[in-house]
Design a protein around this motif. Structure first.
Motif, PDB file in Angstrom:
ATOM      1  N   THR A 276      -8.397 -27.444   9.610  1.00 50.08           N
ATOM      2  CA  THR A 276      -6.992 -27.960   9.778  1.00 50.08           C
ATOM      3  C   THR A 276      -6.551 -26.742  10.926  1.00 50.08           C
ATOM      4  O   THR A 276      -6.944 -25.491  10.463  1.00 50.08           O
ATOM      5  CB  THR A 276      -6.010 -27.737   8.515  1.00 50.08           C
ATOM      6  N   LEU A 277      -5.889 -26.830  11.598  1.00 52.99           N
ATOM      7  CA  LEU A 277      -5.449 -25.631  12.651  1.00 52.99           C
ATOM      8  C   LEU A 277      -3.884 -26.042  12.923  1.00 52.99           C
ATOM      9  O   LEU A 277      -3.587 -27.030  13.242  1.00 52.99           O
ATOM     10  CB  LEU A 277      -6.140 -26.033  13.715  1.00 52.99           C
TER      11      LEU A 277
ATOM     12  N   ASN B   7     -14.412 -30.587  14.558  1.00 51.45           N
ATOM     13  CA  ASN B   7     -13.348 -31.526  14.212  1.00 51.45           C
ATOM     14  C   ASN B   7     -12.147 -30.837  13.714  1.00 51.45           C
ATOM     15  O   ASN B   7     -12.414 -30.003  12.994  1.00 51.45           O
ATOM     16  CB  ASN B   7     -13.980 -32.447  13.196  1.00 51.45           C
ATOM     17  N   PHE B   8     -11.038 -31.383  13.935  1.00 50.67           N
ATOM     18  CA  PHE B   8      -9.873 -30.639  13.716  1.00 50.67           C
ATOM     19  C   PHE B   8      -8.572 -31.522  13.325  1.00 50.67           C
ATOM     20  O   PHE B   8      -8.599 -32.769  13.948  1.00 50.67           O
ATOM     21  CB  PHE B   8      -9.198 -29.773  14.638  1.00 50.67           C
TER      22      PHE B   8
ATOM     23  N   ASP C 218     -15.236 -29.617  24.156  1.00 45.61           N
ATOM     24  CA  ASP C 218     -15.875 -30.856  23.434  1.00 45.61           C
ATOM     25  C   ASP C 218     -15.718 -31.107  21.875  1.00 45.61           C
ATOM     26  O   ASP C 218     -16.528 -30.924  21.080  1.00 45.61           O
ATOM     27  CB  ASP C 218     -17.485 -30.844  23.726  1.00 45.61           C
ATOM     28  N   ILE C 219     -14.357 -31.147  21.593  1.00 38.65           N
ATOM     29  CA  ILE C 219     -13.959 -31.479  20.192  1.00 38.65           C
ATOM     30  C   ILE C 219     -13.338 -32.602  19.908  1.00 38.65           C
ATOM     31  O   ILE C 219     -13.035 -33.382  20.996  1.00 38.65           O
ATOM     32  CB  ILE C 219     -12.829 -30.281  19.983  1.00 38.65           C
ATOM     33  N   GLU C 220     -13.195 -32.930  18.817  1.00 36.48           N
ATOM     34  CA  GLU C 220     -12.402 -34.455  18.238  1.00 36.48           C
ATOM     35  C   GLU C 220     -11.392 -33.856  17.272  1.00 36.48           C
ATOM     36  O   GLU C 220     -11.594 -32.841  16.672  1.00 36.48           O
ATOM     37  CB  GLU C 220     -13.546 -35.257  17.492  1.00 36.48           C
ATOM     38  N   TRP C 221     -10.317 -34.397  17.533  1.00 37.35           N
ATOM     39  CA  TRP C 221      -9.138 -34.040  16.542  1.00 37.35           C
ATOM     40  C   TRP C 221      -8.218 -35.016  16.501  1.00 37.35           C
ATOM     41  O   TRP C 221      -8.056 -36.132  16.863  1.00 37.35           O
ATOM     42  CB  TRP C 221      -8.395 -32.707  17.315  1.00 37.35           C
ATOM     43  N   ALA C 222      -7.317 -35.092  15.289  1.00 34.73           N
ATOM     44  CA  ALA C 222      -6.147 -35.716  14.910  1.00 34.73           C
ATOM     45  C   ALA C 222      -5.057 -35.112  15.032  1.00 34.73           C
ATOM     46  O   ALA C 222      -5.050 -33.838  14.813  1.00 34.73           O
ATOM     47  CB  ALA C 222      -6.425 -36.633  13.566  1.00 34.73           C
TER      48      ALA C 222
ATOM     49  N   CYS D 227      -8.495 -36.324  21.444  1.00 32.59           N
ATOM     50  CA  CYS D 227      -7.884 -36.774  20.028  1.00 32.59           C
ATOM     51  C   CYS D 227      -8.448 -38.383  19.868  1.00 32.59           C
ATOM     52  O   CYS D 227      -8.438 -39.163  20.671  1.00 32.59           O
ATOM     53  CB  CYS D 227      -6.358 -37.153  20.716  1.00 32.59           C
ATOM     54  N   TRP D 228      -8.619 -38.472  18.707  1.00 30.03           N
ATOM     55  CA  TRP D 228      -9.157 -39.950  18.316  1.00 30.03           C
ATOM     56  C   TRP D 228      -8.306 -40.606  17.236  1.00 30.03           C
ATOM     57  O   TRP D 228      -8.269 -42.013  17.248  1.00 30.03           O
ATOM     58  CB  TRP D 228     -10.555 -39.935  17.734  1.00 30.03           C
TER      59      TRP D 228
END
Length: 179
Positions: A28-29, A75-76, A103-107, A128-129
């Motif tokens: 979590t960020l 992942n975040f 190159d990240i994925e996040w919500a 963002c996914w």
């Protein structure tokens, strides 16, 4: 908020924190704090204040880089009371993620009345996914009773725009209100 140090992730066991759908490392960020709304069921403005305060884009990008480079986390969950309230900030952050090749994925979380196609497109490009929307109720009378200051039509529109942008959606719903 930029003066607050990054979490001491090196002191914890990051392998315990995984994205439920992929089993990949996740963290979590916190990107911003505060909410100018006064929904009757929510403590966000009492805990974090009535003004939405954002970390600088550079500061958030630095924490993302630290997570990727030092901890292998890609992942975040971007934790905020209203991530999408400031369209320019969201777009600048997303552009920075893309430009730096992170190159990240996040919500993230969002209100239904603070998303728009341009920001959604940048969010998708930046990894963002999923966006979790505070829909709460499906009818305007109930939304008015909880002082949501958003409508069921705005929820439908936000969910449609998000789907069209290629981002998955989820909803927070409230059941059993006195009204």
């Amino acid at each position: 908020l930029d003066q607050i140090p990054f979490p001491a992730r090196h002191l914890g066991n990051n392998k315990l924190y995984k994205r439920p759908d992929t089993d990949q490392l996740q963290t979590t960020l916190v990107t911003n704090r505060g909410c100018p709304f006064s929904c009757t069921y929510c403590l966000a403005n009492q805990v974090s204040g009535l003004k939405n305060r954002y970390r600088s884009v550079e500061n958030v990008l630095a924490e993302i880089r630290e997570c990727v480079e030092e901890h292998g986390i890609r992942n975040f969950l971007f934790r905020s009371d209203i991530f999408t309230q400031n369209k320019k900030w969201v777009i600048r952050l997303c552009q920075g993620i893309v430009e730096q090749g992170l190159d990240i994925e996040w919500a993230s979380n969002s209100r239904v009345d603070t998303v728009n196609p341009e920001a959604l497109e940048w969010m998708r490009k930046a990894g963002c996914w999923l966006i979790a929307f505070g829909v709460e109720q499906g009818d305007d009378a109930s939304l008015e009773a909880i002082n949501k200051k958003a409508t069921a039509d705005q929820a439908r529109k936000a969910l449609r725009m998000t789907r069209e942008a290629g981002i998955q959606r989820s909803m927070y719903l409230l059941f059993g209100l006195p009204e």
